[in-house]
Design a protein around this motif. Sequence first.
Motif, PDB file in Angstrom:
ATOM      1  N   MET A 128       0.827  -1.208   0.000  1.00 37.65           N
ATOM      2  CA  MET A 128       0.000   0.000   0.000  1.00 37.65           C
ATOM      3  C   MET A 128       0.861   1.258   0.000  1.00 37.65           C
ATOM      4  O   MET A 128       0.577   2.223  -0.725  1.00 37.65           O
ATOM      5  CB  MET A 128      -0.926  -0.009   1.219  1.00 37.65           C
ATOM      6  CG  MET A 128      -2.007  -1.069   1.184  1.00 37.65           C
ATOM      7  SD  MET A 128      -2.905  -1.185   2.756  1.00 37.65           S
ATOM      8  CE  MET A 128      -3.367   0.516   3.022  1.00 37.65           C
ATOM      9  N   CYS A 129       1.913   1.257   0.807  1.00 33.31           N
ATOM     10  CA  CYS A 129       2.797   2.422   0.854  1.00 33.31           C
ATOM     11  C   CYS A 129       3.555   2.601  -0.455  1.00 33.31           C
ATOM     12  O   CYS A 129       3.823   3.732  -0.878  1.00 33.31           O
ATOM     13  CB  CYS A 129       3.775   2.285   2.021  1.00 33.31           C
ATOM     14  SG  CYS A 129       3.003   2.393   3.655  1.00 33.31           S
ATOM     15  N   GLN A 130       3.880   1.500  -1.094  1.00 31.26           N
ATOM     16  CA  GLN A 130       4.562   1.597  -2.386  1.00 31.26           C
ATOM     17  C   GLN A 130       3.635   2.211  -3.435  1.00 31.26           C
ATOM     18  O   GLN A 130       4.073   3.033  -4.257  1.00 31.26           O
ATOM     19  CB  GLN A 130       5.026   0.207  -2.828  1.00 31.26           C
ATOM     20  CG  GLN A 130       5.992   0.208  -3.986  1.00 31.26           C
ATOM     21  CD  GLN A 130       7.335   0.832  -3.637  1.00 31.26           C
ATOM     22  OE1 GLN A 130       7.664   1.023  -2.471  1.00 31.26           O
ATOM     23  NE2 GLN A 130       8.106   1.170  -4.655  1.00 31.26           N
ATOM     24  N   VAL A 131       2.369   1.831  -3.407  1.00 32.40           N
ATOM     25  CA  VAL A 131       1.393   2.448  -4.315  1.00 32.40           C
ATOM     26  C   VAL A 131       1.251   3.933  -4.007  1.00 32.40           C
ATOM     27  O   VAL A 131       1.171   4.774  -4.922  1.00 32.40           O
ATOM     28  CB  VAL A 131       0.036   1.726  -4.195  1.00 32.40           C
ATOM     29  CG1 VAL A 131      -1.042   2.474  -4.977  1.00 32.40           C
ATOM     30  CG2 VAL A 131       0.150   0.294  -4.700  1.00 32.40           C
ATOM     31  N   LEU A 132       1.230   4.279  -2.714  1.00 34.10           N
ATOM     32  CA  LEU A 132       1.146   5.688  -2.320  1.00 34.10           C
ATOM     33  C   LEU A 132       2.345   6.475  -2.830  1.00 34.10           C
ATOM     34  O   LEU A 132       2.203   7.622  -3.286  1.00 34.10           O
ATOM     35  CB  LEU A 132       1.046   5.780  -0.797  1.00 34.10           C
ATOM     36  CG  LEU A 132       1.015   7.189  -0.192  1.00 34.10           C
ATOM     37  CD1 LEU A 132      -0.194   7.967  -0.695  1.00 34.10           C
ATOM     38  CD2 LEU A 132       1.009   7.111   1.336  1.00 34.10           C
ATOM     39  N   GLU A 138       8.239  10.717   3.170  1.00 36.21           N
ATOM     40  CA  GLU A 138       8.451  10.523   4.604  1.00 36.21           C
ATOM     41  C   GLU A 138       7.197   9.986   5.286  1.00 36.21           C
ATOM     42  O   GLU A 138       7.282   9.155   6.199  1.00 36.21           O
ATOM     43  CB  GLU A 138       8.870  11.846   5.247  1.00 36.21           C
ATOM     44  CG  GLU A 138      10.227  12.359   4.808  1.00 36.21           C
ATOM     45  CD  GLU A 138      11.367  11.472   5.283  1.00 36.21           C
ATOM     46  OE1 GLU A 138      11.189  10.739   6.279  1.00 36.21           O
ATOM     47  OE2 GLU A 138      12.442  11.512   4.663  1.00 36.21           O
ATOM     48  N   LEU A 139       6.033  10.447   4.854  1.00 33.33           N
ATOM     49  CA  LEU A 139       4.785   9.948   5.447  1.00 33.33           C
ATOM     50  C   LEU A 139       4.617   8.458   5.164  1.00 33.33           C
ATOM     51  O   LEU A 139       4.287   7.676   6.070  1.00 33.33           O
ATOM     52  CB  LEU A 139       3.597  10.738   4.901  1.00 33.33           C
ATOM     53  CG  LEU A 139       2.229  10.465   5.548  1.00 33.33           C
ATOM     54  CD1 LEU A 139       1.390  11.735   5.563  1.00 33.33           C
ATOM     55  CD2 LEU A 139       1.463   9.372   4.805  1.00 33.33           C
ATOM     56  N   ALA A 140       4.830   8.055   3.915  1.00 30.48           N
ATOM     57  CA  ALA A 140       4.688   6.640   3.566  1.00 30.48           C
ATOM     58  C   ALA A 140       5.717   5.784   4.295  1.00 30.48           C
ATOM     59  O   ALA A 140       5.404   4.690   4.791  1.00 30.48           O
ATOM     60  CB  ALA A 140       4.822   6.463   2.052  1.00 30.48           C
ATOM     61  N   GLY A 141       6.950   6.278   4.386  1.00 30.89           N
ATOM     62  CA  GLY A 141       7.981   5.517   5.083  1.00 30.89           C
ATOM     63  C   GLY A 141       7.695   5.366   6.568  1.00 30.89           C
ATOM     64  O   GLY A 141       7.885   4.289   7.143  1.00 30.89           O
ATOM     65  N   SER A 142       7.225   6.439   7.206  1.00 32.02           N
ATOM     66  CA  SER A 142       6.910   6.373   8.636  1.00 32.02           C
ATOM     67  C   SER A 142       5.718   5.468   8.903  1.00 32.02           C
ATOM     68  O   SER A 142       5.697   4.719   9.884  1.00 32.02           O
ATOM     69  CB  SER A 142       6.637   7.782   9.169  1.00 32.02           C
ATOM     70  OG  SER A 142       7.765   8.608   9.004  1.00 32.02           O
ATOM     71  N   LEU A 143       4.713   5.545   8.038  1.00 33.87           N
ATOM     72  CA  LEU A 143       3.554   4.658   8.172  1.00 33.87           C
ATOM     73  C   LEU A 143       3.971   3.201   8.045  1.00 33.87           C
ATOM     74  O   LEU A 143       3.571   2.344   8.854  1.00 33.87           O
ATOM     75  CB  LEU A 143       2.523   5.015   7.101  1.00 33.87           C
ATOM     76  CG  LEU A 143       1.336   4.063   6.914  1.00 33.87           C
ATOM     77  CD1 LEU A 143       0.497   3.995   8.177  1.00 33.87           C
ATOM     78  CD2 LEU A 143       0.477   4.507   5.734  1.00 33.87           C
ATOM     79  N   GLN A 144       4.782   2.911   7.065  1.00 33.54           N
ATOM     80  CA  GLN A 144       5.246   1.542   6.839  1.00 33.54           C
ATOM     81  C   GLN A 144       6.102   1.049   8.000  1.00 33.54           C
ATOM     82  O   GLN A 144       5.933  -0.085   8.479  1.00 33.54           O
ATOM     83  CB  GLN A 144       6.040   1.513   5.537  1.00 33.54           C
ATOM     84  CG  GLN A 144       6.646   0.179   5.172  1.00 33.54           C
ATOM     85  CD  GLN A 144       7.368   0.252   3.835  1.00 33.54           C
ATOM     86  OE1 GLN A 144       6.906   0.887   2.889  1.00 33.54           O
ATOM     87  NE2 GLN A 144       8.520  -0.387   3.746  1.00 33.54           N
ATOM     88  N   LEU A 145       6.997   1.894   8.474  1.00 34.10           N
ATOM     89  CA  LEU A 145       7.892   1.495   9.557  1.00 34.10           C
ATOM     90  C   LEU A 145       7.143   1.323  10.870  1.00 34.10           C
ATOM     91  O   LEU A 145       7.407   0.388  11.636  1.00 34.10           O
ATOM     92  CB  LEU A 145       8.998   2.540   9.715  1.00 34.10           C
ATOM     93  CG  LEU A 145      10.115   2.223  10.708  1.00 34.10           C
ATOM     94  CD1 LEU A 145      10.875   0.979  10.274  1.00 34.10           C
ATOM     95  CD2 LEU A 145      11.075   3.405  10.823  1.00 34.10           C
ATOM     96  N   CYS A 146       6.180   2.201  11.140  1.00 35.43           N
ATOM     97  CA  CYS A 146       5.438   2.135  12.398  1.00 35.43           C
ATOM     98  C   CYS A 146       4.603   0.864  12.486  1.00 35.43           C
ATOM     99  O   CYS A 146       4.620   0.168  13.507  1.00 35.43           O
ATOM    100  CB  CYS A 146       4.550   3.370  12.538  1.00 35.43           C
ATOM    101  SG  CYS A 146       3.534   3.385  14.032  1.00 35.43           S
ATOM    102  N   THR A 147       3.875   0.543  11.436  1.00 33.19           N
ATOM    103  CA  THR A 147       3.019  -0.645  11.469  1.00 33.19           C
ATOM    104  C   THR A 147       3.841  -1.924  11.629  1.00 33.19           C
ATOM    105  O   THR A 147       3.487  -2.807  12.421  1.00 33.19           O
ATOM    106  CB  THR A 147       2.181  -0.732  10.187  1.00 33.19           C
ATOM    107  OG1 THR A 147       3.046  -0.638   9.042  1.00 33.19           O
ATOM    108  CG2 THR A 147       1.162   0.377  10.123  1.00 33.19           C
ATOM    109  N   SER A 148       4.938  -2.024  10.898  1.00 29.94           N
ATOM    110  CA  SER A 148       5.751  -3.237  10.984  1.00 29.94           C
ATOM    111  C   SER A 148       6.425  -3.361  12.347  1.00 29.94           C
ATOM    112  O   SER A 148       6.518  -4.464  12.903  1.00 29.94           O
ATOM    113  CB  SER A 148       6.799  -3.249   9.873  1.00 29.94           C
ATOM    114  OG  SER A 148       7.662  -2.134   9.983  1.00 29.94           O
TER     115      SER A 148
END
Length: 243
Positions: free
Chosen positions: A58-62, A81-91
């Motif tokens: 999903m973040c890659q699509v974003l 940065e938003l996509a990276g932080s979202l991806q890192l936080c969830t994982s």
Amino acid sequence: CKGEGGTCGVSQACWAAPRLLPHHFIKRRCRSFLCSFQAFTMAGLNVSIAFVFLVVGMCQVLRRISKWLLSPGAYSCLARELAGSLQLCTSCLELRMLVDIGPWGGGFGLDVVLTLLFLLFVVHGASFDGASANPTVSLQEFLLHESNLVATAAKLVAQGTGVGLGWALTRLYWSWELTKFHLIQNLIASECSSSIHTSLPHAAFVEGTCSFFFHLVLCKSRQSPLMYRVPALAATITFLTYA
């Protein structure tokens, strides 16, 4: 019955049957229970891995859509940065849940968690597209005059927003209770306890030392090719987590 040679075979079998049958039954039931437990554990682990990779997709699509719609400056400071932080936080939240519950609720050890940690940061490093998703790295770039004040502030806002979205998304995902890990997580979520299991000065010293070594490796590997930099950073994070 007894004969000249002692107890006959029929009597021995009748005497042994009450002992052998319960033992065989218990052994079979234990084997069945262990197989079921391992199946449930692997199913829960697979669900967690699938969730993490779904978020990565999903973040890659974003990122792709944002790169197409936004200017390079807005993309690098905000969307990336938003996509990276979202991806890192969830994982990290999902992995933290496995660290807390997995050893006693799933039966797998630290080696499984560390392997997942290394693989996840390899995936993150390869898909972040240059984003740091780390406020300290953004501040370091500002102090080294690699980024101006406005860009740094925009990155910090985007990172905070991404973390908030990641936390909300993960909590929503946990509320579905797709696995027994998430069920246990929801049951113990109301118990507010500190994640620091040592004295505050010792925790600050350990955190500062690990952060220093991480930033040292980051600075040394910044000019290295991506295929070398990503595994090096992932191995450093895994080692510091284990240490």
